[in-house]
Design an enzyme around this catalytic site. Structure first.
Site, PDB file in Angstrom:
ATOM      1  N   GLU A 128      -4.191  -0.206 -57.151  1.00  0.00           N
ATOM      2  CA  GLU A 128      -5.829   0.163 -56.744  1.00  0.00           C
ATOM      3  C   GLU A 128      -5.897   1.528 -57.218  1.00  0.00           C
ATOM      4  OE1 GLU A 128      -6.465   0.455 -52.686  1.00  0.00           O
ATOM      5  OE2 GLU A 128      -7.902  -0.759 -52.550  1.00  0.00           O
ATOM      6  N   GLY A 150      -6.739  -0.104 -44.124  1.00  0.00           N
ATOM      7  CA  GLY A 150      -6.694   1.219 -44.878  1.00  0.00           C
ATOM      8  C   GLY A 150      -6.013   0.939 -46.448  1.00  0.00           C
ATOM      9  N   SER A 151      -5.074   1.687 -46.612  1.00  0.00           N
ATOM     10  CA  SER A 151      -4.184   1.609 -48.045  1.00  0.00           C
ATOM     11  C   SER A 151      -3.326   0.800 -47.398  1.00  0.00           C
ATOM     12  CB  SER A 151      -3.840   2.803 -48.607  1.00  0.00           C
ATOM     13  OG  SER A 151      -3.205   3.879 -47.944  1.00  0.00           O
ATOM     14  N   LYS A 201      -9.780   5.649 -33.611  1.00  0.00           N
ATOM     15  CA  LYS A 201      -9.699   6.961 -34.330  1.00  0.00           C
ATOM     16  C   LYS A 201     -10.239   6.505 -35.733  1.00  0.00           C
ATOM     17  CE  LYS A 201      -6.916   8.383 -37.537  1.00  0.00           C
ATOM     18  NZ  LYS A 201      -7.983   9.241 -38.398  1.00  0.00           N
ATOM     19  N   GLU A 257      -5.398  -4.705 -42.850  1.00  0.00           N
ATOM     20  CA  GLU A 257      -6.291  -5.059 -43.904  1.00  0.00           C
ATOM     21  C   GLU A 257      -6.054  -4.026 -44.720  1.00  0.00           C
ATOM     22  OE1 GLU A 257      -7.801  -7.843 -44.380  1.00  0.00           O
ATOM     23  OE2 GLU A 257      -7.770  -8.820 -42.583  1.00  0.00           O
ATOM     24  N   CYS A 271     -12.834  -2.249 -50.531  1.00  0.00           N
ATOM     25  CA  CYS A 271     -11.583  -3.004 -50.685  1.00  0.00           C
ATOM     26  C   CYS A 271     -11.774  -4.166 -51.637  1.00  0.00           C
ATOM     27  CB  CYS A 271     -10.986  -3.623 -49.359  1.00  0.00           C
ATOM     28  SG  CYS A 271     -12.381  -3.870 -48.313  1.00  0.00           S
ATOM     29  N   GLY A 331      -0.449   1.299 -44.699  1.00  0.00           N
ATOM     30  CA  GLY A 331      -0.322  -0.196 -43.784  1.00  0.00           C
ATOM     31  C   GLY A 331       1.281  -0.139 -43.686  1.00  0.00           C
TER      32      GLY A 331
HETATM   33  P1  NAD Z   1      -6.156   5.498 -45.576  1.00  0.00           P
HETATM   34  O1  NAD Z   1      -4.879   4.331 -45.594  1.00  0.00           O
HETATM   35  O2  NAD Z   1      -5.846   6.706 -46.235  1.00  0.00           O
HETATM   36  O3  NAD Z   1      -6.491   5.838 -44.238  1.00  0.00           O
HETATM   37  C1  NAD Z   1      -6.838   4.808 -43.304  1.00  0.00           C
HETATM   38  C2  NAD Z   1      -6.892   5.470 -41.856  1.00  0.00           C
HETATM   39  O4  NAD Z   1      -5.263   5.219 -41.488  1.00  0.00           O
HETATM   40  C3  NAD Z   1      -7.565   6.690 -41.421  1.00  0.00           C
HETATM   41  O5  NAD Z   1      -8.184   6.567 -40.361  1.00  0.00           O
HETATM   42  C4  NAD Z   1      -6.139   7.375 -41.625  1.00  0.00           C
HETATM   43  O6  NAD Z   1      -6.478   8.538 -40.646  1.00  0.00           O
HETATM   44  C5  NAD Z   1      -5.243   6.657 -40.920  1.00  0.00           C
HETATM   45  N1  NAD Z   1      -3.869   6.778 -41.214  1.00  0.00           N
HETATM   46  C6  NAD Z   1      -3.415   7.715 -42.544  1.00  0.00           C
HETATM   47  N2  NAD Z   1      -1.928   7.934 -42.248  1.00  0.00           N
HETATM   48  C7  NAD Z   1      -1.663   7.229 -41.330  1.00  0.00           C
HETATM   49  C8  NAD Z   1      -0.483   7.365 -40.318  1.00  0.00           C
HETATM   50  N3  NAD Z   1       0.603   7.686 -40.961  1.00  0.00           N
HETATM   51  N4  NAD Z   1      -0.389   6.349 -39.148  1.00  0.00           N
HETATM   52  C9  NAD Z   1      -1.652   6.016 -38.709  1.00  0.00           C
HETATM   53  N5  NAD Z   1      -2.677   6.238 -39.413  1.00  0.00           N
HETATM   54  C10 NAD Z   1      -2.736   6.625 -40.536  1.00  0.00           C
HETATM   55  O7  NAD Z   1      -7.305   4.645 -46.367  1.00  0.00           O
HETATM   56  P2  NAD Z   1      -8.809   5.315 -46.658  1.00  0.00           P
HETATM   57  O8  NAD Z   1      -8.530   6.096 -47.910  1.00  0.00           O
HETATM   58  O9  NAD Z   1      -9.430   5.466 -45.596  1.00  0.00           O
HETATM   59  O10 NAD Z   1      -9.285   3.839 -47.098  1.00  0.00           O
HETATM   60  C11 NAD Z   1      -9.121   3.335 -48.358  1.00  0.00           C
HETATM   61  C12 NAD Z   1      -8.143   2.063 -48.485  1.00  0.00           C
HETATM   62  O11 NAD Z   1      -8.333   1.138 -47.442  1.00  0.00           O
HETATM   63  C13 NAD Z   1      -8.209   1.357 -49.726  1.00  0.00           C
HETATM   64  O12 NAD Z   1      -6.631   1.016 -49.983  1.00  0.00           O
HETATM   65  C14 NAD Z   1      -8.810  -0.120 -49.298  1.00  0.00           C
HETATM   66  O13 NAD Z   1      -8.668  -0.805 -50.254  1.00  0.00           O
HETATM   67  C15 NAD Z   1      -8.615  -0.109 -47.847  1.00  0.00           C
HETATM   68  N6  NAD Z   1      -9.534  -0.835 -47.337  1.00  0.00           N
HETATM   69  C16 NAD Z   1      -9.422  -2.208 -47.246  1.00  0.00           C
HETATM   70  C17 NAD Z   1     -10.327  -3.228 -46.383  1.00  0.00           C
HETATM   71  C18 NAD Z   1      -9.936  -4.412 -46.061  1.00  0.00           C
HETATM   72  O14 NAD Z   1     -10.569  -4.900 -45.146  1.00  0.00           O
HETATM   73  N7  NAD Z   1      -8.898  -5.071 -46.819  1.00  0.00           N
HETATM   74  C19 NAD Z   1     -11.461  -2.652 -46.122  1.00  0.00           C
HETATM   75  C20 NAD Z   1     -11.731  -1.231 -46.405  1.00  0.00           C
HETATM   76  C21 NAD Z   1     -10.823  -0.324 -47.076  1.00  0.00           C
END
Ligand code: NAD
Length: 497
Positions: free
Chosen positions: A384, A227-228, A174, A249, A283, A232
């Protein structure tokens, strides 16, 4: 308007209940890229059932042949690099030079994965008993749930899926709802490269619906999420309750340290790229700049001049340095943090407002923003922001700089500019991050090295390099006793004769 579909059970299909969402260009919100399925739990369930069939086929395919599929995927990505970079910039905004780099990361990861299909090492060790062999080897795990963010629409899915597939797993993928087009093209490429159709399932949609359904599906024993940190936590709670293998991550609050003895021009180049590249939406973005007293004022002045000259605009236009934020709520979050910074007494040295001007009217543009006098421990310094906002902190020594670097809940990357070998090696040892760069910015991961963070950035796993193959495979041990008698390990006494 172009209509896109999920890929489930070997077919391109709509969401079962027919709902859709639109994919919008963040540099020009009147430009609608296409309509995508808004999937739910039923779509995910169909995908998992199909992926289980795909897993049975794929796990029986020799790993070197699985690796060959990744190599062909790398060739196809290389052939379509420019086209993918263009469509990626259109859907998430970063300039073409950066989206080309994103595709290149995918290509590098593919070629690394292809060779890993010929390794996937286990160990053969001496048994403590006579006429007995002892060895460990890797087995695939099953259907992997792959949930990815918007900021590296191709690189991050390749970091996860190439190793998952080489290890023999099937994937339910996804992509972030902001970048479904790149995700779709990636799946097309995997199929064209020869992946058996049921081994990959693509389910578009929102995190709370399709994402949550993947995380909680009992047929998915392994989840990889980027993701965030907030999202997470939800993912981790569910996976913990269901005893799933999980790689997280998450967020960062990365710092670049510039000490009095540094090459200032080099450090300036580094912080401009680290803080304002990808509009700060990485990130590993440089969100804090820790400056030693002796160079502080001169460095801030030179940095402000350089940052003021950055050209904002559509990332597909020649000469653009900084693109838009990904959506309206990201823009509002950045605005909110500017207010927080002001209310905490930090000094706004540059920017601080939405960017206006020719070509910027219909996009989510924000000026490169610099705060000075930022207090360690303040919200601006700790949280962040994920936008083009840099917080400058003044320190008296390298020790103080290292303390400030470490005193946040995140631990992804850090960077130190110094000419001292002693200080450089101390930084490598003492900074609480998964990655530390010396005389280079906080960004710049290479595909063949482990990538990830400590503290609330991750949960101990790594992407990239060799370590990720351990995550996507289970270690099994085999003993073969050819002595023809019952030998009892631990109970039989050693004899040397
Ligand atoms: P996000 O957490 O909003 O979304 C990430 C993914 O999770 C998306 O596909 C989203 O649809 C999905 N998601 C959202 N809610 C969910 C839930 N309840 N259950 C399952 N999946 C869910 O993050 P974003 O805005 O897309 O990306 C930005 C964040 O990602 C920042 O915090 C950034 O630091 C982090 N990031 C980390 C790394 C790393 O390797 N550490 C790399 C890139 C981005």
């Amino acid at each position: 308007m172009p209509v896109f579909r999920n890929f489930i059970a070997g077919q391109w299909v709509d969401a079962i209940d027919g709902q859709t969402f639109d994919n919008v260009n963040p540099a020009d919100t009147t430009d609608i890229i296409g309509r995508f399925p808004l999937s739910g739990a039923q779509d995910v369930d169909r995908a998992v059932q199909s992926a289980q069939r795909g897993f049975d086929v794929w796990r029986a395919t020799p790993a070197p042949l699985r690796g060959d599929v990744m190599r062909r995927a790398g060739d196809l990505l290389a052939a379509r690099k420019e086209e993918i970079a263009n469509l990626m910039t259109r859907e998430m905004g970063k300039p073409l030079a950066e989206t080309r780099g994103d595709v290149q990361e995918g290509i590098d990861t593919a070629y690394y994965a292809a060779t890993e299909g010929r390794r996937l090492f286990g160990h053969t060790v001496p048994s403590e008993l006579r006429s007995k062999w002892a060895m460990s080897f890797r087995r695939p795990i099953g259907v992997a749930g792959i949930i990815t963010p918007f900021n590296f629409p191709l690189a991050i899915p390749t970091w996860k899926m190439f190793p998952a597939l080489v290890c023999g797993n099937a994937c339910v993928f996804k992509p972030a709802e902001d970048v479904p087009h790149t995700g779709t093209v990636f799946v097309e490429i995997l199929l064209e490269a020869g992946l058996p159709p049921e081994v990959i399932q693509l389910v578009h949609g929102r995190g709370e619906m399709a994402g949550a359904a993947i995380v909680s599906h009992p047929g998915i024993p392994i989840v990889s999420f980027t993701g965030s940190t907030e999202t997470g936590s939800f993912v981790g709670e569910t996976c913990g309750r269901m005893h799933k293998r999980l790689s997280l991550e998450m967020g960062g609050k990365n710092a670049q340290v510039v000490l009095d003895d540094a090459d200032l021009e080099l450090a300036l180049d580094g912080v401009l790229w680290g803080a304002f590249g990808t509009t700060g939406q990485r990130c590993t973005a440089t969100s804090r700049l820790i400056l030693q007293d002796g160079i502080h004022d001169e460095f801030v002045a030179r940095l402000s001049d350089r940052a003021r000259a950055l050209r904002l605009g559509d990332g597909r236009r020649e000469g653009t340095d900084v693109g838009p934020l990904v959506h309206e709520s990201a823009l509002k979050k950045v605005e909110a943090y500017v207010e927080i910074g002001r209310s905490e007494g930090a000094t706004l040295a540059l920017g601080g407002t939405r960017a206006t001007g020719a070509g910027l009217e219909r996009g989510h543009f924000f000026q490169p923003t610099i705060f000075t006098g930022v207090r360690p421990g303040s919200r601006l310094e700790q949280e962040e922001i994920f936008g083009p906002v840099l917080s400058v902190i003044r320190v008296g020594s390298a020790d103080e700089a290292f303390r400030v670097n470490n005193d946040v809940r995140y631990g992804l990357s850090s960077s130190v500019y110094t000419r001292s070998v002693q200080v450089a090696f101390r930084a490598l040892q003492d900074l609480d991050n998964g990655i530390t760069y010396i005389n280079a910015p906080t960004i710049g991961a290479e595909a063949h090295l482990p990538f990830g963070g400590v503290k609330q950035t991750g949960n101990g796993h790594r992407e990239g390099g060799w370590e990720v193959y351990e995550f996507y495979s289970e270690t099994k041990v085999g003993y073969v006793d050819y002595s023809g008698v019952l030998q009892r390990a631990q109970l039989d006494t050693y004899t040397t004769g």
